[in-house]
Design an enzyme around this catalytic site. Structure first.
Site, PDB file in Angstrom:
ATOM      1  N   SER A 194     -32.827  98.163  66.718  1.00 27.02           N
ATOM      2  CA  SER A 194     -32.100  99.429  66.866  1.00 27.02           C
ATOM      3  C   SER A 194     -33.050 100.575  67.172  1.00 27.02           C
ATOM      4  O   SER A 194     -32.759 101.404  68.042  1.00 27.02           O
ATOM      5  CB  SER A 194     -31.317  99.761  65.591  1.00 27.02           C
ATOM      6  OG  SER A 194     -30.207  98.923  65.486  1.00 27.02           O
ATOM      7  N   TYR A 245     -20.187  93.178  66.743  1.00 23.89           N
ATOM      8  CA  TYR A 245     -20.923  92.571  67.855  1.00 23.89           C
ATOM      9  C   TYR A 245     -19.979  91.909  68.832  1.00 23.89           C
ATOM     10  O   TYR A 245     -18.987  91.301  68.421  1.00 23.89           O
ATOM     11  CB  TYR A 245     -21.936  91.548  67.334  1.00 23.89           C
ATOM     12  CG  TYR A 245     -22.915  92.208  66.428  1.00 23.89           C
ATOM     13  CD1 TYR A 245     -23.850  93.092  66.938  1.00 23.89           C
ATOM     14  CD2 TYR A 245     -22.860  92.006  65.059  1.00 23.89           C
ATOM     15  CE1 TYR A 245     -24.713  93.758  66.104  1.00 23.89           C
ATOM     16  CE2 TYR A 245     -23.720  92.663  64.211  1.00 23.89           C
ATOM     17  CZ  TYR A 245     -24.644  93.544  64.742  1.00 23.89           C
ATOM     18  OH  TYR A 245     -25.489  94.208  63.914  1.00 23.89           O
ATOM     19  N   GLN A 295     -31.213  97.879  57.238  1.00 22.86           N
ATOM     20  CA  GLN A 295     -31.141  98.882  58.319  1.00 22.86           C
ATOM     21  C   GLN A 295     -32.468  99.605  58.559  1.00 22.86           C
ATOM     22  O   GLN A 295     -32.833  99.864  59.698  1.00 22.86           O
ATOM     23  CB  GLN A 295     -30.064  99.919  57.996  1.00 22.86           C
ATOM     24  CG  GLN A 295     -28.818  99.688  58.809  1.00 22.86           C
ATOM     25  CD  GLN A 295     -27.685 100.603  58.424  1.00 22.86           C
ATOM     26  OE1 GLN A 295     -27.732 101.288  57.410  1.00 22.86           O
ATOM     27  NE2 GLN A 295     -26.658 100.605  59.235  1.00 22.86           N
ATOM     28  N   ARG A 317     -28.323  92.151  60.504  1.00 25.07           N
ATOM     29  CA  ARG A 317     -27.976  93.576  60.581  1.00 25.07           C
ATOM     30  C   ARG A 317     -27.045  93.937  59.432  1.00 25.07           C
ATOM     31  O   ARG A 317     -25.902  94.319  59.628  1.00 25.07           O
ATOM     32  CB  ARG A 317     -27.418  93.876  61.943  1.00 25.07           C
ATOM     33  CG  ARG A 317     -28.600  93.926  62.918  1.00 25.07           C
ATOM     34  CD  ARG A 317     -28.207  94.085  64.314  1.00 25.07           C
ATOM     35  NE  ARG A 317     -28.991  95.109  64.972  1.00 25.07           N
ATOM     36  CZ  ARG A 317     -28.827  95.442  66.232  1.00 25.07           C
ATOM     37  NH1 ARG A 317     -27.911  94.875  66.954  1.00 25.07           N
ATOM     38  NH2 ARG A 317     -29.579  96.379  66.776  1.00 25.07           N
ATOM     39  N   ASP A 324     -34.723  97.781  60.906  1.00 26.15           N
ATOM     40  CA  ASP A 324     -34.087  97.274  62.123  1.00 26.15           C
ATOM     41  C   ASP A 324     -34.803  97.778  63.385  1.00 26.15           C
ATOM     42  O   ASP A 324     -34.459  98.809  63.965  1.00 26.15           O
ATOM     43  CB  ASP A 324     -32.611  97.693  62.126  1.00 26.15           C
ATOM     44  CG  ASP A 324     -31.849  97.103  63.296  1.00 26.15           C
ATOM     45  OD1 ASP A 324     -32.475  96.489  64.176  1.00 26.15           O
ATOM     46  OD2 ASP A 324     -30.616  97.276  63.330  1.00 26.15           O
TER      47      ASP A 324
END
Ligand code: NAD
Length: 365
Positions: A131, A223, A125, A120, A128
């Site tokens: 997500s 995270y 991005q 990540r 991803d």
């Protein structure tokens, strides 16, 4: 080089990995695209739209003929056994759950990439998929709850009296949790949220929800890391009264690659008002309520617990569009002069490459 999109083979999967818009981009990049008939039917992408975008639509599964196979769920063992030696696959794939498949990939010298392992970092991005699909899941979780809830979410002032807004509690404020907060707010609910990461507080407040400041140590960083059982015990004590006062609880708490932390207990559910609803987005990884069953709705006293199972698949049009863009953006990191040639010295590709050149590159339990 040929990119193949088979119809999804695993049960109840309604998304498709490559929508017609993505086909056009792949054709422009110099690739040919083969799509199995009906692959996009649940996502309302008809075969004619694929043909118009430049794909060849085949009655047979194109897996065996393709140099690159893109799918949402991992391929089945039968499909994998037909892959060309040296083929490339892109899908969700949790190595710990797919040992047999990885052995087939290894033996066929397949290079497989998993969105579950995509680093990540900023450069990745746009690829991803965790997500993009978490966003769909968070949105859908609120709609599932609203549909099951025997009361309004918004406040109403009517000639027959005032209806107070429903109270929604969101546990875990990552991508899915933040989207759940935003959706519940748009539907007029009063929303509280909690996350173990202090940084989530500002994002929660910016969406118009209250961030619960529990008397607990918070974590820094993007995270969450594994919490001790003492921590979780104390957390449950503090969360209990907020659960009891909520009409809806949406749980999204997760630790990457681990069993979900248990945040909600049966005693908490029994203290909720009759007719309240819990949607457990962590049900597939053990549940934030330990009694959750993925894909089932159970009653705990008079409270309904919905164990979410693949909610993104229940909104296949947009879930597929977003996923397909993620696939395209990952492929763009590998396309050189019209050919897909992954360079594993790239940290993004290295991070999500599960098998390559006859090796399983990720540790299995
Ligand atoms: P996730 O699905 O792994 O977990 C969901 C949430 O549960 C997390 O916010 C986590 O902190 C929380 N959680 C874990 N244990 C908990 C507990 N005991 N109590 C309460 N909450 C608990 O996380 P995610 O949604 O995939 O992402 C988490 C973070 O990563 C977010 O801040 C997100 O914005 C960020 N992110 C960054 C990128 C990037 O490219 N830089 C991409 C995606 C997500």
């Amino acid at each position: 080089m040929k990119v193949g999109t088979p119809a999804e083979s695993r049960p109840a999967e309604r998304r498709v990995a490559c929508v017609p818009e993505t086909v056009s981009s792949l054709v422009d990049a110099g690739l040919t695209v083969h799509v199995q008939e009906g692959a996009g039917r649940h996502a309302h992408a008809p075969d004619a739209a694929y043909r118009a975008a430049g794909a060849t639509v085949t009655p047979e599964d194109p897996t065996a003929e393709s140099d690159v196979v893109v799918s949402v769920q991992p391929l089945t063992i039968d499909q994998a056994s037909t892959l060309k030696p040296g083929a490339i696959t892109i899908s969700f794939l949790q190595p710990a759950n797919e040992r047999e498949l990885l052995e087939v990939y290894r033996d066929r010298r397949v290079t497989s990439f998993s969105f579950d392992l995509l680093p990540r970092v900023t450069r990745a991005q746009s690829a991803d998929a965790l997500s993009s699909q978490a966003l769909v899941a968070g949105y859908r979780a609120v709609l599932v709850a609203a549909e099951r809830l025997p009361r309004f979410l918004p406040m109403f002032t009517t000639a027959a009296g005032t209806v107070p807004p429903a109270k929604v509690l969101v546990l875990g404020a990552g991508v899915a949790g933040l989207q759940a907060i935003a959706t519940a707010r748009r539907l007029g609910a009063v929303v509280e949220a909690y996350d173990v990461r202090a940084a989530a507080g500002e994002e929660v407040r910016s969406l118009g929800a209250k961030f619960l400041a529990l008397d607990l140590e918070t974590q820094s960083g993007v995270y969450a890391s594994v919490q001790s059982e003492e921590f979780l015990e104390r957390q449950r004590e503090l969360i209990g009264e907020h659960v009891a006062q909520s009409d809806v609880v949406i749980t999204t708490a997760a630790i990457p690659g681990r069993k979900a932390p248990v945040l909600v207990t049966t005693d908490m559910l029994k203290a909720m008002a009759p007719g309240s609803v819990v949607v457990d987005l962590a049900a597939e990884s053990g549940g934030n309520y330990a009694g959750s069953v993925a894909g089932e709705e159970i009653w705990v006293g008079e409270v309904l617990v919905h164990g979410a199972l693949n909610l993104p698949s229940s909104m296949p049009v947009h879930a597929s569009r977003l996923y397909s863009r993620n696939v395209l953006n990952l492929l763009k990191l590998m396309i050189v002069d019209g050919a897909v040639t992954p360079d594993l010295s790239d940290e993004v590709l290295d991070g999500c490459c599960v098998t390559h050149d006859g090796q399983i590159r990720k540790e299995l339990p």
